[in-house]
Write a protein that holds these residues in place. Structure first.
Motif, PDB file in Angstrom:
ATOM      1  N   LEU A 130       0.864  -1.179   0.000  1.00  0.00           N
ATOM      2  CA  LEU A 130       0.000   0.000   0.000  1.00  0.00           C
ATOM      3  C   LEU A 130       0.900   1.228   0.000  1.00  0.00           C
ATOM      4  CD1 LEU A 130      -3.026   0.826   0.111  1.00  0.00           C
ATOM      5  CD2 LEU A 130      -2.732   1.098   2.581  1.00  0.00           C
ATOM      6  N   GLY A 131       1.099   1.807  -1.161  1.00  0.00           N
ATOM      7  CA  GLY A 131       2.003   2.936  -1.307  1.00  0.00           C
ATOM      8  C   GLY A 131       2.639   2.918  -2.681  1.00  0.00           C
ATOM      9  N   SER A 148       8.619  -3.546   6.027  1.00  0.00           N
ATOM     10  CA  SER A 148       7.354  -4.066   6.528  1.00  0.00           C
ATOM     11  C   SER A 148       6.240  -3.585   5.613  1.00  0.00           C
ATOM     12  CB  SER A 148       7.082  -3.607   7.965  1.00  0.00           C
ATOM     13  OG  SER A 148       6.978  -2.190   8.030  1.00  0.00           O
ATOM     14  N   GLY A 149       5.088  -4.227   5.698  1.00  0.00           N
ATOM     15  CA  GLY A 149       3.942  -3.818   4.904  1.00  0.00           C
ATOM     16  C   GLY A 149       3.839  -4.473   3.553  1.00  0.00           C
ATOM     17  N   VAL A 150       4.887  -5.226   3.166  1.00  0.00           N
ATOM     18  CA  VAL A 150       4.841  -5.931   1.883  1.00  0.00           C
ATOM     19  C   VAL A 150       4.096  -7.249   2.077  1.00  0.00           C
ATOM     20  CG1 VAL A 150       6.185  -7.036   0.069  1.00  0.00           C
ATOM     21  CG2 VAL A 150       6.977  -4.880   1.064  1.00  0.00           C
ATOM     22  N   ASP A 182     -12.824   7.483  -0.028  1.00  0.00           N
ATOM     23  CA  ASP A 182     -13.294   7.810  -1.366  1.00  0.00           C
ATOM     24  C   ASP A 182     -13.163   6.641  -2.332  1.00  0.00           C
ATOM     25  OD1 ASP A 182     -10.579   7.663  -1.691  1.00  0.00           O
ATOM     26  OD2 ASP A 182     -10.326   9.728  -2.404  1.00  0.00           O
ATOM     27  N   GLY A 183     -12.739   5.484  -1.826  1.00  0.00           N
ATOM     28  CA  GLY A 183     -12.636   4.298  -2.668  1.00  0.00           C
ATOM     29  C   GLY A 183     -11.346   4.197  -3.464  1.00  0.00           C
ATOM     30  N   LYS A 184     -10.399   5.117  -3.202  1.00  0.00           N
ATOM     31  CA  LYS A 184      -9.157   5.119  -3.978  1.00  0.00           C
ATOM     32  C   LYS A 184      -7.965   4.776  -3.093  1.00  0.00           C
ATOM     33  CE  LYS A 184     -10.902   8.561  -7.242  1.00  0.00           C
ATOM     34  NZ  LYS A 184     -10.696   9.881  -7.866  1.00  0.00           N
ATOM     35  N   ALA A 185      -7.008   4.044  -3.668  1.00  0.00           N
ATOM     36  CA  ALA A 185      -5.792   3.678  -2.945  1.00  0.00           C
ATOM     37  C   ALA A 185      -4.644   3.516  -3.934  1.00  0.00           C
ATOM     38  CB  ALA A 185      -6.000   2.377  -2.161  1.00  0.00           C
TER      39      ALA A 185
END
Length: 494
Positions: A398-399, A409-411, A439-442
């Motif tokens: 996420l990014g 981390s986060g992977v 808003d449904g976006k990432a």
């Protein structure tokens, strides 16, 4: 109302002799004998039209609407005109048109032009009489629209057929194909639905009008209450069936919620303020019962076991009214589950997993399926949106791709061709994750099979049930052109 057999009584005998002249004069069948014309022909026969008078009784009526947007039923529920003294009534049943929840689109009607129609909830608007299918579900509505005998006679005596008009009102439960109820309780369309009375056929002397069936209220009390959230504790509940339909009646222990809406968070937010006093009236208002508890009568749209509802916080709603908070901040998605076999009702945070249609553009991994798990809503402590991708990607983050390449981390690594990543969540202990709601976006970075990371924009539409992945534009492919020519001899120039 079923048609009754033609009565071979004095009415038929009285007008049989005049039937032929009536038919010749204005093109009606012998059965349509309103009053006995004089025995004449030619111009004098046409003058006899002024003497036409409707008799009390029931007439069949052809409702072929000019717009084709209203579909009157046939057979036993075919349209009729009933005349009783100086009064007349246009009667028709509409069962063909259903909304996205398979509930009848319309539940009210008015005899008149669309441009002249009163407010949809005005006293002059006729509420339909429910028609039930073999399973006991509401299949449509019958309308008894008042007019006068004089108005119908005036139309029949006119040299040209005079139009009558009918407006129909969307049900207050109407849901369109996009999952929205924006038109609920409003008039349908802007064009006039017109018809004429020129094809009336007398069928019986009956002046009986359709009536709503008497429904004895039935109440089935729940015996067990399971409350998995302290903020919405159910203390009594029952399934109630009466003349108005089927309802889930339930009372809460606290007074924090005084309004309730059926649907998922995104649908309710999109519908806007549903309060009765300053909004569109789409929410269900609570009332204080005999035990002093806030109680709700929630209309049941169908025979369901799980009901997504949004509880409206009274304190946060007041802040919305004051202009200090967004509308979504007063909304808490909940899930009510019913077990009619054990008579158990359960209240929980909203939690559901639904498949989404997926589309992929640009430089991105191949994705063949996506499902979205939702728990709670943006104002809920446990709010989370988890997307599971069936894909050939090796990992997700996420990014950005740049951050993913050096992340410790986060992977999220893929397992058996699947990746589950949290798109958004509430980490603020009861705060609002995103101002106004997610808003449904990432931004999601995917690791491709060759080990490179790519940036993508993921957009979720929970109402439309879609997820779009947009990657970087792919480089233009070189075009190789093949040129062929044929050598030709050149002549000498002079």
């Amino acid at each position: 109302m079923k048609k009754k057999a033609f009565r071979k009584d004095s009415f038929a005998a009285k007008f049989a002799a005049a039937a032929l002249s009536v038919t010749l004069a204005f093109g009606m069948t012998p059965a349509m004998a309103f009053a006995q014309p004089t025995e004449t022909s030619g111009d004098s026969a046409m003058a006899a039209l002024d003497a036409v008078e409707l008799q009390s009784g029931t007439y069949s009526l052809d409702l072929s609407f000019s717009t084709g947007m209203i579909n009157a039923a046939a057979g036993d529920n075919a349209p009729q005109l009933v005349v009783n003294g100086e009064n007349a009534y246009v009667i028709f049943t509409e069962t063909a048109d259903k909304d996205a929840n398979s509930y009848p689109k319309y539940d009210g009607a008015w005899l008149g032009k669309r441009s002249e129609a009163p407010a949809p909830d005005a006293a002059a608007v006729v509420n339909g009489i429910a028609v039930y299918d073999d399973n006991g579900a509401v299949d449509g509505f019958t309308y008894v629209l008042p007019t006068t005998k004089a108005a119908v006679e005036a139309a029949l005596n006119d040299a040209d057929p005079v139009d009558f008009y009918i407006c129909v009102r969307y049900s207050d439960r109407y849901i369109n194909s996009k999952g929205e109820n924006a038109n609920a309780g409003q008039w349908m369309g802007s064009k006039d639905n017109s018809f004429t009375m020129s094809n009336l056929v007398w069928t019986s002397a009956s002046t009986e009008l359709p009536k709503a069936p008497e429904v004895v209220e039935q109440v089935v009390e729940f015996e067990t209450y399971v409350n998995n959230i302290g903020m919405m504790k159910i203390v009594s509940a029952a399934m109630v069936t009466n003349a108005d339909g089927m309802f889930l009646r339930f009372a809460l222990n606290g007074s924090g919620y005084k309004k309730m809406a059926w649907g998922i968070y995104e649908e309710v937010v999109a519908a806007g303020d549903g309060s009765a006093d300053r909004g569109n009236g789409s929410w269900t208002n609570g009332y204080t019962n005999a035990d002093g508890k806030i109680e709700f009568m929630l209309p049941m749209k169908e025979d369901v076991e799980s009901i997504p509802v949004v509880a409206i916080s009274e304190s946060h709603y007041n802040k919305f009214v004051a202009g200090t908070e967004a509308l979504g901040q007063c909304m808490y998605p909940r899930l009510i589950t019913l077990d009619m076999d054990s008579l158990t009702i359960t209240a929980s945070d909203y939690a559901a997993t639904q498949p989404l249609s997926v589309s992929v553009e640009g430089k991105a991994p191949a994705v063949t399926a996506v499902s979205l798990e939702t728990v709670g809503g943006p104002a809920s402590n446990a709010y989370v949106e988890n997307a599971t991708f069936t894909t050939d990607a090796q990992a997700a983050y996420l990014g950005t791709a740049e951050a993913a390449a050096s992340a410790t981390s986060g992977v999220v690594e893929a397992a058996d061709g699947k990746l589950t990543i949290t798109l958004t969540e509430n980490n603020m202990g009861g705060g609002y994750a995103v101002k106004g709601g997610w808003d449904g976006k990432a931004a999601v970075a995917f690791k491709l099979a060759d080990g490179t990371w790519v940036d993508t924009a993921v957009t979720v539409n929970k109402v439309a049930k879609t997820l779009a992945i947009e990657g970087e534009a792919l480089p233009a492919q070189p075009v190789t052109a093949t040129v062929s020519y044929t050598a030709q001899a050149c002549g000498a120039f002079m």
